[in-house]
Structure formats: structure tokens, C-alpha cells
Design a protein around this motif. Structure first.
Motif, PDB file in Angstrom:
ATOM      1  N   VAL A   1       0.860  -1.181   0.000  1.00  0.00           N
ATOM      2  CA  VAL A   1       0.000   0.000   0.000  1.00  0.00           C
ATOM      3  C   VAL A   1       0.906   1.245   0.000  1.00  0.00           C
ATOM      4  O   VAL A   1       1.877   1.335   0.766  1.00  0.00           O
ATOM      5  N   TYR A   2       0.594   2.193  -0.873  1.00  0.00           N
ATOM      6  CA  TYR A   2       1.420   3.409  -1.007  1.00  0.00           C
ATOM      7  C   TYR A   2       0.867   4.486  -0.068  1.00  0.00           C
ATOM      8  O   TYR A   2      -0.283   4.916  -0.211  1.00  0.00           O
ATOM      9  N   CYS A   3       1.698   4.907   0.904  1.00  0.00           N
ATOM     10  CA  CYS A   3       1.229   5.801   1.974  1.00  0.00           C
ATOM     11  C   CYS A   3       2.079   7.066   2.042  1.00  0.00           C
ATOM     12  O   CYS A   3       3.243   7.096   1.630  1.00  0.00           O
ATOM     13  N   SER A   4       1.498   8.093   2.611  1.00  0.00           N
ATOM     14  CA  SER A   4       2.245   9.305   2.996  1.00  0.00           C
ATOM     15  C   SER A   4       2.051   9.506   4.498  1.00  0.00           C
ATOM     16  O   SER A   4       0.948   9.318   5.012  1.00  0.00           O
ATOM     17  N   TYR A   5       3.132   9.888   5.172  1.00  0.00           N
ATOM     18  CA  TYR A   5       3.052  10.072   6.619  1.00  0.00           C
ATOM     19  C   TYR A   5       4.162  11.017   7.063  1.00  0.00           C
ATOM     20  O   TYR A   5       5.117  11.301   6.324  1.00  0.00           O
ATOM     21  N   ASP A   6       4.018  11.531   8.263  1.00  0.00           N
ATOM     22  CA  ASP A   6       5.044  12.390   8.847  1.00  0.00           C
ATOM     23  C   ASP A   6       5.979  11.555   9.699  1.00  0.00           C
ATOM     24  O   ASP A   6       5.528  10.827  10.602  1.00  0.00           O
ATOM     25  N   GLU A   7       7.277  11.669   9.422  1.00  0.00           N
ATOM     26  CA  GLU A   7       8.274  10.891  10.143  1.00  0.00           C
ATOM     27  C   GLU A   7       9.052  11.806  11.092  1.00  0.00           C
ATOM     28  O   GLU A   7       9.527  12.866  10.694  1.00  0.00           O
ATOM     29  N   HIS A   8       9.161  11.387  12.347  1.00  0.00           N
ATOM     30  CA  HIS A   8       9.927  12.128  13.345  1.00  0.00           C
ATOM     31  C   HIS A   8      11.399  11.791  13.143  1.00  0.00           C
ATOM     32  O   HIS A   8      11.842  10.694  13.478  1.00  0.00           O
ATOM     33  N   THR A   9      12.164  12.730  12.597  1.00  0.00           N
ATOM     34  CA  THR A   9      13.501  12.392  12.128  1.00  0.00           C
ATOM     35  C   THR A   9      14.545  13.416  12.538  1.00  0.00           C
ATOM     36  O   THR A   9      14.241  14.598  12.743  1.00  0.00           O
ATOM     37  N   GLU A  10      15.783  12.957  12.624  1.00  0.00           N
ATOM     38  CA  GLU A  10      16.921  13.833  12.863  1.00  0.00           C
ATOM     39  C   GLU A  10      17.445  14.421  11.548  1.00  0.00           C
ATOM     40  O   GLU A  10      18.237  15.366  11.564  1.00  0.00           O
ATOM     41  N   ASN A  11      17.014  13.858  10.434  1.00  0.00           N
ATOM     42  CA  ASN A  11      17.524  14.267   9.131  1.00  0.00           C
ATOM     43  C   ASN A  11      16.765  15.495   8.618  1.00  0.00           C
ATOM     44  O   ASN A  11      15.978  15.426   7.687  1.00  0.00           O
ATOM     45  N   ASN A  12      17.009  16.633   9.276  1.00  0.00           N
ATOM     46  CA  ASN A  12      16.337  17.872   8.902  1.00  0.00           C
ATOM     47  C   ASN A  12      17.369  18.923   8.500  1.00  0.00           C
ATOM     48  O   ASN A  12      18.578  18.716   8.626  1.00  0.00           O
ATOM     49  N   SER A  13      16.897  20.064   8.035  1.00  0.00           N
ATOM     50  CA  SER A  13      17.793  21.078   7.467  1.00  0.00           C
ATOM     51  C   SER A  13      18.768  21.647   8.503  1.00  0.00           C
ATOM     52  O   SER A  13      19.901  21.996   8.157  1.00  0.00           O
ATOM     53  N   LEU A  14      18.360  21.758   9.762  1.00  0.00           N
ATOM     54  CA  LEU A  14      19.263  22.298  10.781  1.00  0.00           C
ATOM     55  C   LEU A  14      20.445  21.360  11.003  1.00  0.00           C
ATOM     56  O   LEU A  14      21.608  21.794  10.997  1.00  0.00           O
ATOM     57  N   ASN A  15      20.160  20.080  11.176  1.00  0.00           N
ATOM     58  CA  ASN A  15      21.245  19.123  11.390  1.00  0.00           C
ATOM     59  C   ASN A  15      22.103  18.948  10.141  1.00  0.00           C
ATOM     60  O   ASN A  15      23.310  18.685  10.235  1.00  0.00           O
ATOM     61  N   GLN A  16      21.492  19.095   8.968  1.00  0.00           N
ATOM     62  CA  GLN A  16      22.273  19.055   7.723  1.00  0.00           C
ATOM     63  C   GLN A  16      23.229  20.243   7.645  1.00  0.00           C
ATOM     64  O   GLN A  16      24.356  20.123   7.148  1.00  0.00           O
ATOM     65  N   LEU A  17      22.788  21.399   8.141  1.00  0.00           N
ATOM     66  CA  LEU A  17      23.657  22.581   8.198  1.00  0.00           C
ATOM     67  C   LEU A  17      24.868  22.298   9.080  1.00  0.00           C
ATOM     68  O   LEU A  17      26.017  22.597   8.709  1.00  0.00           O
ATOM     69  N   PHE A  18      24.623  21.731  10.271  1.00  0.00           N
ATOM     70  CA  PHE A  18      25.720  21.422  11.185  1.00  0.00           C
ATOM     71  C   PHE A  18      26.713  20.451  10.540  1.00  0.00           C
ATOM     72  O   PHE A  18      27.928  20.638  10.622  1.00  0.00           O
ATOM     73  N   LYS A  19      26.183  19.412   9.894  1.00  0.00           N
ATOM     74  CA  LYS A  19      27.061  18.391   9.314  1.00  0.00           C
ATOM     75  C   LYS A  19      27.897  18.972   8.185  1.00  0.00           C
ATOM     76  O   LYS A  19      29.106  18.674   8.080  1.00  0.00           O
ATOM     77  N   ALA A  20      27.288  19.812   7.357  1.00  0.00           N
ATOM     78  CA  ALA A  20      28.041  20.435   6.261  1.00  0.00           C
ATOM     79  C   ALA A  20      29.155  21.326   6.798  1.00  0.00           C
ATOM     80  O   ALA A  20      30.282  21.318   6.291  1.00  0.00           O
ATOM     81  N   ALA A  21      28.851  22.103   7.842  1.00  0.00           N
ATOM     82  CA  ALA A  21      29.859  22.978   8.446  1.00  0.00           C
ATOM     83  C   ALA A  21      30.994  22.159   9.052  1.00  0.00           C
ATOM     84  O   ALA A  21      32.173  22.524   8.935  1.00  0.00           O
ATOM     85  N   LEU A  22      30.662  21.055   9.692  1.00  0.00           N
ATOM     86  CA  LEU A  22      31.689  20.202  10.295  1.00  0.00           C
ATOM     87  C   LEU A  22      32.619  19.612   9.246  1.00  0.00           C
ATOM     88  O   LEU A  22      33.842  19.541   9.451  1.00  0.00           O
ATOM     89  N   PHE A  23      32.075  19.218   8.112  1.00  0.00           N
ATOM     90  CA  PHE A  23      32.914  18.644   7.063  1.00  0.00           C
ATOM     91  C   PHE A  23      33.799  19.702   6.403  1.00  0.00           C
ATOM     92  O   PHE A  23      34.876  19.385   5.901  1.00  0.00           O
ATOM     93  N   ILE A  24      33.351  20.951   6.402  1.00  0.00           N
ATOM     94  CA  ILE A  24      34.185  22.027   5.852  1.00  0.00           C
ATOM     95  C   ILE A  24      35.441  22.212   6.692  1.00  0.00           C
ATOM     96  O   ILE A  24      36.557  22.332   6.167  1.00  0.00           O
ATOM     97  N   VAL A  25      35.273  22.233   8.015  1.00  0.00           N
ATOM     98  CA  VAL A  25      36.426  22.497   8.888  1.00  0.00           C
ATOM     99  C   VAL A  25      37.219  21.227   9.198  1.00  0.00           C
ATOM    100  O   VAL A  25      38.351  21.310   9.693  1.00  0.00           O
ATOM    101  N   LYS A  26      36.647  20.059   8.904  1.00  0.00           N
ATOM    102  CA  LYS A  26      37.289  18.792   9.275  1.00  0.00           C
ATOM    103  C   LYS A  26      38.677  18.648   8.686  1.00  0.00           C
ATOM    104  O   LYS A  26      39.625  18.214   9.356  1.00  0.00           O
TER     105      LYS A  26
END
Length: 401
Positions: A162-187
């Protein structure tokens, strides 16, 4: 091997003896891309110096540290700059006590990265920021909402899904993506063992977060609210890293980024903090903007706004000038600065002293004091030490009280 060049703002030149032609051109390209409207470089034939800005620029092979010319050695100037940034809270995070007390080597980039990592890691330990993200998936069982049109198209021959749409409670959001990108720049440039450990710990918390190319980051979607307000400082710092990052012929890897600060603004803010140490907060007004120099006779409106840096106790005006007041053993001033101070002292009726305040040099001359004819009002040039905060406070007290 990464090379570090330390220069003093408006003083030391970078030439072909310091960098290769390729390294020189990379620096020029980066500055043109990231600071197109700022007067940051004074360029001559195959040599340049930095003006008006201090901080650090990391290019692919060379790190440039620009420090204010405050004391005798560049190392002391670096530590003085870090202390100024800490005291003024010019950066969105505070530096560690080790840096403020002068116990570290005082290198700029490690100090900035340490401050960022400390704040981010402290908040990640308290818990990851999660959001509800819309998600669509073909599942074995019903979840959320049935997407009928897509279900019919996808599952015509699959009766068990069955093909569904739902809201997922996730850590993979734009704020955490910003942090990860910044960390890889300075790494790539976090060479100290303690920095590597802190950085890897931050990345371990963000393991399930996508690493997004900096050009694809949607920073406009990042909104601070009650749930993520505690990440404000780390967010501002991460945005600073991303905004000043550039890619030059390196595939998808960042080759250049910077932390640069306008020295005239930093000096003014530093003096404001010291002034409020000398006087109470309500006795010091910064950027006072209630007076006009002229009144238009036809319209009755005031023209030419006057905006002194500081009005103290309604009796003293102080304007900061980030430039040397002593040149070749002689006191040096700009006439337009004096005209500006004259406008202040004539317009502010209760003000008796107007002071042009400069950073003190190693050998400072005695500066003039001008009297306004037929009044008790004066315009003065003064210089104050900025190598140590409490020395600054002490000399301000001697000048003003």
C-alpha cells in the motif's frame, strides 16, 4: 602541508616570497567572490595587504591570519584579538577560558573551531533536534494516509503493498544538515588531536543525517523556535562557515573559507564594553541619533543627522577611529574628523568635551587639544591601550574621569 602566514592589518604585505603564484591567485579569486563590495585588500604589483578586516582565511594550501597591530609581537596580537572577540561577544559563541586566559597558542582558526565545537557538542549531548518530515513509501501495511492515485499506479500488480504518505519524526532535517556540512568544511583543517576528537563526536551524533552539498543547503527553511532555540549560537556560527565557503577546481570539496571581522566595528564595540565598565549602562548611549545639524527654514524639518558613537552622561562625546594617531613620530589627524566633532560639540549644548579615540601604538606622541573659541568646550585626540582589557578600562578612566 598547510602553511600559515600571519600578517598585521594595514601593515604587513604578502608577496611572491611568501606564496606561489597559484596560491596568490587563489586568494585573490576567493576575496573577489566572497567580499566583492568590501575594501579588504590593498593590491599592488604582485603584492597585497589586508585593510580594515581581521581574522583568518583558509585556502587550499595556505592559512592567512590577519591580526590588528596592537603590541610588539604577532603572537600577542593574535591573543589580543581573541580576547577582544570574546569580550565583545562579536562571534555567536564564546571562547573557552583557556583561550581567554592566554593559555593556548592563540592560533585563530583552532580557536574559532574549538568555540563552535564546544557549543554544538554540548547541545547535541542534551539531545538531537528532531522534526516531523513528510515522507512517502510503498509499505506492507497501512501507515498515515493512503495516496490512492500513486497506489493504483505503483501497485497494480502488487496486491500486498500500500502506497502511503506520513510524517516521520527524524533527525535528518535542514538544521542538522547545516551542522554536518559545516563540520565537514572544517574537518580537513582540524589538525589538533582535541579538535579531531570533538569533531568526530559531533559527527557521531549526526551519523543518520544526510551530508548535503553546500550549494543545495536550504538555509531559508531553518527556523529557530522553542524546540531548537538552544542551538542558536551553533546555528549562527555554522551559517557563518557555510556563507564564507567556496569551491575552486576541487570537485565537491571546499577549498576556501574564512572568518573575517571589520576592525573598526570591533574596536568600537570593544570600547563600548570598556565604557560600560567605567560608567553605568544608563550613562552611556551608543549610536545616539536624536540631533540634526541643520533645520530647513521652508519645511521646518531637521537635516543632516548626527550620530556620534557614544554620548556619555550627556556631557561628553566619544568617537572611535581605527587608525594610527601617530605616524612617523608626529600626531596625525584627518580634518573631516575634526569638522564632524565640531558639529557635535556645537549641536549638543550640554557637551563640553568631544574626544577622538584611537588605538595606542608602541610609541605614542602627545596629541593636541583644541578649544572652541569663546567657549569652555574642547575637541581632543586620545589613544588607549587595547592589548589587555583591564589596561583599556584603566586608561579610559584616566582619560574620562
Amino acid at each position: 602541508m598547510n602553511k600559515t602566514i600571519v600578517v598585521r592589518e594595514s601593515y604587513d604585505w604578502i608577496t611572491g616570497n611568501d606564496v606561489t603564484e597559484e596560491q596568490y591567485d587563489e586568494l585573490i579569486r576567493y576575496m573577489d567572490a566572497k567580499y566583492p563590495n568590501g575594501q579588504v585588500l590593498d593590491i599592488r604589483y604582485r603584492q597585497l595587504r589586508f585593510i580594515n578586516y581581521v581574522g583568518v582565511i583558509q585556502c587550499s594550501e595556505v592559512r592567512y591570519e590577519i591580526v590588528p597591530k596592537i603590541s610588539i609581537t604577532k603572537e600577542d596580537d593574535r591573543k589580543a584579538l581573541l580576547k577582544m572577540l570574546s569580550i565583545t561577544e562579536f562571534l555567536p559563541v564564546s571562547f573557552s577560558d583557556k583561550v581567554q586566559n592566554g593559555e593556548s597558542k592563540g592560533e585563530l582558526l583552532p580557536a574559532f573551531v574549538t568555540a563552535f565545537l564546544e557549543r554544538l557538542l554540548n547541545e547535541l549531548k542534551r539531545g538531537m533536534y528532531k522534526t516531523y518530515q513528510p515522507h512517502e513509501e510503498n509499505l506492507q501495511m497501512m501507515r498515515g494516509k493512503l495516496e490512492l492515485t500513486k497506489h493504483i499506479r505503483v501497485n497494480t500488480f502488487q496486491k500486498t503493498k500500500v502506497y502511503c504518505s506520513y510524517d516521520e519524526h527524524t533527525e535528518n532535517n535542514s538544521l542538522n544538515q547545516l551542522f554536518k556540512a559545516a563540520l565537514f568544511i572544517v574537518k580537513k583543517y582540524a589538525n589538533q588531536h582535541s579538535l579531531k576528537l570533538s569533531l568526530e563526536r559531533c559527527l557521531s551524533y549526526l551519523e543518520s543525517v544526510d551530508l548535503v552539498d553546500i550549494g543545495s543547503l536550504n538555509q531559508n527553511s531553518i527556523k529557530l523556535n522553542r524546540q531548537n532555540e538552544r542551538f542558536r549560537d551553533a546555528t549562527l556560527f555554522a551559517k557563518l562557515i557555510i556563507e564564507r565557503a567556496s569551491i575552486y577546481s576541487k570537485g565537491n570539496q571546499v577549498s576556501s573559507f574564512s572568518f573575517l571581522f571589520p576592525m573598526n566595528v570591533l574596536f568600537e564595540k570593544y570600547i563600548e564594553v570598556a565604557l560600560r565598565q567605567v560608567y553605568s549602562n544608563d550613562e552611556v548611549i551608543s549610536q545616539h541619533a536624536e540631533k540634526r545639524l541643520l533645520r530647513n527654514k521652508k519645511s521646518g524639518r531637521g537635516n543632516i543627522l548626527l550620530k556620534p558613537d557614544f554620548v556619555v552622561k550627556d556631557e561628553l562625546i566619544l568617537d572611535t577611529k581605527w587608525k594610527s594617531a601617530t605616524v612617523n613620530g608626529r600626531s596625525k589627524y584627518v580634518q573631516s574628523d575634526l569638522y564632524q566633532m565640531y558639529a557635535y560639540v556645537k549641536t549638543y549644548k550640554d557637551v563640553s568635551r568631544c574626544i577622538l579615540l584611537y588605538p595606542k601604538q608602541e610609541q605614542e606622541e602627545e596629541h593636541p587639544v583644541w578649544e572652541i573659541v569663546n567657549t569652555d568646550k574642547t575637541i581632543e585626540m586620545k589613544a588607549v591601550r587595547i592589548d589587555d582589557y583591564w589596561n583599556t578600562v584603566k586608561e579610559l578612566e584616566e582619560i574620562l574621569l
